[in-house]
Design an enzyme around this catalytic site. Structure first.
Site, PDB file in Angstrom:
ATOM      1  N   LYS A  65     -17.699   4.143   3.462  1.00 30.81           N
ATOM      2  CA  LYS A  65     -17.372   3.088   4.414  1.00 30.81           C
ATOM      3  C   LYS A  65     -18.147   3.220   5.709  1.00 30.81           C
ATOM      4  O   LYS A  65     -18.598   2.236   6.267  1.00 30.81           O
ATOM      5  CB  LYS A  65     -15.862   3.059   4.687  1.00 30.81           C
ATOM      6  CG  LYS A  65     -15.094   2.440   3.536  1.00 30.81           C
ATOM      7  CD  LYS A  65     -13.714   1.987   3.938  1.00 30.81           C
ATOM      8  CE  LYS A  65     -13.084   1.248   2.762  1.00 30.81           C
ATOM      9  NZ  LYS A  65     -11.652   1.110   2.864  1.00 30.81           N
ATOM     10  N   LYS A  79     -17.311  -0.867  -7.782  1.00 30.92           N
ATOM     11  CA  LYS A  79     -15.987  -1.283  -8.253  1.00 30.92           C
ATOM     12  C   LYS A  79     -15.698  -2.699  -7.758  1.00 30.92           C
ATOM     13  O   LYS A  79     -16.251  -3.138  -6.745  1.00 30.92           O
ATOM     14  CB  LYS A  79     -14.903  -0.304  -7.775  1.00 30.92           C
ATOM     15  CG  LYS A  79     -14.646  -0.341  -6.278  1.00 30.92           C
ATOM     16  CD  LYS A  79     -13.389   0.448  -5.904  1.00 30.92           C
ATOM     17  CE  LYS A  79     -13.234   0.468  -4.380  1.00 30.92           C
ATOM     18  NZ  LYS A  79     -12.020   1.126  -3.912  1.00 30.92           N
ATOM     19  N   LYS A  99     -11.933  -6.123  -2.929  1.00 26.60           N
ATOM     20  CA  LYS A  99     -11.566  -7.277  -2.117  1.00 26.60           C
ATOM     21  C   LYS A  99     -12.592  -7.536  -1.007  1.00 26.60           C
ATOM     22  O   LYS A  99     -12.860  -8.669  -0.640  1.00 26.60           O
ATOM     23  CB  LYS A  99     -10.193  -6.998  -1.501  1.00 26.60           C
ATOM     24  CG  LYS A  99      -9.626  -8.123  -0.685  1.00 26.60           C
ATOM     25  CD  LYS A  99      -9.236  -9.279  -1.583  1.00 26.60           C
ATOM     26  CE  LYS A  99      -8.801 -10.455  -0.735  1.00 26.60           C
ATOM     27  NZ  LYS A  99      -7.765 -11.256  -1.314  1.00 26.60           N
TER      28      LYS A  99
HETATM   29  P1  TYM Z   1      -5.837  -0.410  -2.587  1.00 28.43           P
HETATM   30  O1  TYM Z   1      -4.956  -1.341  -1.839  1.00 28.43           O
HETATM   31  O2  TYM Z   1      -7.295  -0.420  -2.290  1.00 28.43           O
HETATM   32  O3  TYM Z   1      -5.675  -0.650  -4.143  1.00 28.43           O
HETATM   33  C1  TYM Z   1      -4.398  -0.696  -4.792  1.00 28.43           C
HETATM   34  C2  TYM Z   1      -4.497  -0.082  -6.174  1.00 28.43           C
HETATM   35  O4  TYM Z   1      -5.475  -0.761  -6.961  1.00 28.43           O
HETATM   36  C3  TYM Z   1      -6.402   0.169  -7.504  1.00 28.43           C
HETATM   37  N1  TYM Z   1      -7.736  -0.474  -7.588  1.00 28.43           N
HETATM   38  C4  TYM Z   1      -8.499  -0.507  -8.690  1.00 28.43           C
HETATM   39  N2  TYM Z   1      -8.286  -0.015  -9.933  1.00 28.43           N
HETATM   40  C5  TYM Z   1      -9.247  -0.233 -10.865  1.00 28.43           C
HETATM   41  N3  TYM Z   1     -10.409  -0.911 -10.607  1.00 28.43           N
HETATM   42  C6  TYM Z   1     -10.661  -1.419  -9.377  1.00 28.43           C
HETATM   43  N4  TYM Z   1     -11.787  -2.104  -9.149  1.00 28.43           N
HETATM   44  C7  TYM Z   1      -9.681  -1.219  -8.340  1.00 28.43           C
HETATM   45  N5  TYM Z   1      -9.588  -1.583  -7.034  1.00 28.43           N
HETATM   46  C8  TYM Z   1      -8.399  -1.107  -6.587  1.00 28.43           C
HETATM   47  C9  TYM Z   1      -6.392   1.345  -6.544  1.00 28.43           C
HETATM   48  O5  TYM Z   1      -6.783   2.541  -7.163  1.00 28.43           O
HETATM   49  C10 TYM Z   1      -4.941   1.396  -6.134  1.00 28.43           C
HETATM   50  O6  TYM Z   1      -4.173   2.141  -7.051  1.00 28.43           O
HETATM   51  N6  TYM Z   1      -5.078   3.983  -0.305  1.00 28.43           N
HETATM   52  C11 TYM Z   1      -4.534   3.072  -1.278  1.00 28.43           C
HETATM   53  C12 TYM Z   1      -3.149   2.581  -0.937  1.00 28.43           C
HETATM   54  C13 TYM Z   1      -2.151   3.653  -0.698  1.00 28.43           C
HETATM   55  C14 TYM Z   1      -1.516   4.481  -1.675  1.00 28.43           C
HETATM   56  C15 TYM Z   1      -0.622   5.292  -0.952  1.00 28.43           C
HETATM   57  C16 TYM Z   1      -1.637   4.571  -3.048  1.00 28.43           C
HETATM   58  C17 TYM Z   1      -1.629   4.003   0.497  1.00 28.43           C
HETATM   59  N7  TYM Z   1      -0.714   4.986   0.362  1.00 28.43           N
HETATM   60  C18 TYM Z   1       0.183   6.225  -1.602  1.00 28.43           C
HETATM   61  C19 TYM Z   1      -0.835   5.535  -3.711  1.00 28.43           C
HETATM   62  C20 TYM Z   1       0.063   6.346  -2.980  1.00 28.43           C
HETATM   63  C21 TYM Z   1      -5.429   1.843  -1.349  1.00 28.43           C
HETATM   64  O7  TYM Z   1      -6.128   1.531  -0.432  1.00 28.43           O
HETATM   65  O8  TYM Z   1      -5.270   1.083  -2.467  1.00 28.43           O
END
Ligand code: TYM
Length: 337
Positions: A112, A203, A206
């Site tokens: 990032k 990947k 968004k």
């Molecule tokens: P976030 O909001 O970016 O994504 C949410 C979930 O979607 C999964 N994901 C994907 N899986 C497969 N292929 C993709 N292209 C893809 N894009 C996103 C992510 O792996 C995630 O599971 N930091 C985390 C949010 C978070 C969290 C937590 C997760 C905050 N606290 C505690 C687990 C436990 C995040 O930004 O996810």
């Protein structure tokens, strides 16, 4: 006892990567386990600049989307992270237990800050520590995530062990669960995430500036067809599954397998004799069919803001009831009480 926890950033309507990589398995897990929490992590989302009005709407949109995908507030606690102040309190305590280089070496921070070509905020750097607080605050044992979160989860595990070493056995060391569909169908390590339709080395995300790269759960059938038609593949017309050398087509196959529930081999077998141009439209149709009921349910739920707010409020009260005593114990262990 098992406790499942996961989080998602309120980025409005989730995309196919979020759905196949995480949300779909969240729905399955709430039927298998008695203690399940899912958090809309609004505190995490402000590590990137947010417009307050847009953020407010995005939190409700994400709530609608999760409910539409099948998250049931009777079975799992669906809540808004910022409404449970213990997250930030535990986060601070954990922040004081992690060395700077440990955070500076994480992929997501490096990627990032490199992309933005400027120094990230301190919040972006310490973001994974807040994630650790999210998980540990509920003494969670299992965390369903997509592959991109595995490195962050290793930090969470290290922090749990570090805390236990210093203050005595307290936190379970939580395990990551890579989405059930991901494990079953994406056998190659490189396919454990849904890829961008425009660049199979990245990947699906968004924040991708290319709007054709990402399929949203409320995209219209026309938009989905257009995105798959323009999806980047290669010059071989046969449909094969070979993520290392044919990332684009393999991503199509993986998506196809995930939305139809068929094994990769079966999807490939059924596609014999079809060229990739036609195959892309076939996958688009399968995605449209899978998303149609979710899309209409999201549109319906979005109209009742009051209901969405109530669901979140009720969830946040329940989450707080679990978080408060753990946070009190932590404060005692640390020496604040
Ligand atoms: P976030 O909001 O970016 O994504 C949410 C979930 O979607 C999964 N994901 C994907 N899986 C497969 N292929 C993709 N292209 C893809 N894009 C996103 C992510 O792996 C995630 O599971 N930091 C985390 C949010 C978070 C969290 C937590 C997760 C905050 N606290 C505690 C687990 C436990 C995040 O930004 O996810």
């Amino acid at each position: 006892v098992k406790r499942v926890f996961s989080g998602i950033q309120p980025t409005g309507i989730p995309h196919l990567g979020n759905y196949l990589g995480a949300i779909e398995s969240w729905v399955r897990l709430q039927d298998k386990h008695s203690s399940v929490l899912y958090s809309i992590v609004d505190l995490h989302s402000i590590t990137a600049a947010q417009d307050p009005a847009v953020l407010r709407q995005s939190i409700l949109d994400m709530t609608a989307a999760l409910l539409a995908c099948g998250i049931n507030p009777e079975k799992s606690i669906l809540f808004q992270q910022s409404q449970v102040s213990e997250h930030t309190q535990l986060s601070w305590i954990l922040t004081c237990m992690v060395r700077l280089p440990r955070l500076q070496h994480l992929h997501q921070w490096k990627a990032k800050t490199a992309k933005q070509k400027h120094d990230g905020t301190v919040g972006l750097l310490t973001y994974p520590v807040l994630q650790a607080a999210d998980v540990l605050l509920y003494k969670s044992t299992h965390v369903p995530v997509g592959e991109d979160q595995v490195q962050h989860m290793e930090l969470v595990q290290d922090l749990a062990r570090g805390f236990n070493r210093k203050y005595g056995e307290f936190f379970p060391v939580p395990k990551s669960i890579l989405s059930v569909c991901v494990l079953a169908f994406f056998t190659e390590a490189s396919m454990k995430k849904v890829k961008s339709l425009r660049d199979p080395s990245a990947k699906m995300s968004k924040s991708d500036p290319d709007k054709l790269a990402t399929v949203g759960l409320t995209d219209s059938p026309e938009q989905i067809v257009q995105k798959f038609r323009k999806a980047v593949t290669d010059f071989t017309s046969e449909v094969t599954y070979d993520p290392a050398s044919r990332g684009g087509v393999s991503n199509m196959v993986a998506i196809h397998a995930a939305v139809t529930g068929l094994p990769v081999e079966e999807v490939v077998r059924r596609s014999a004799g079809i060229d990739t141009a036609r195959y892309k439209l076939l996958v688009a149709d399968a995605v449209i069919e899978k998303l149609a009921p979710i899309r209409s349910e999201i549109e319906k739920l979005k109209m009742d803001k009051g209901h969405l707010q109530k669901v979140l409020q009720a969830g946040s009260v329940k989450a707080k009831e679990l978080a408060y005593p753990v946070c009190q114990e932590v404060k005692e262990l640390v020496g604040f009480r």
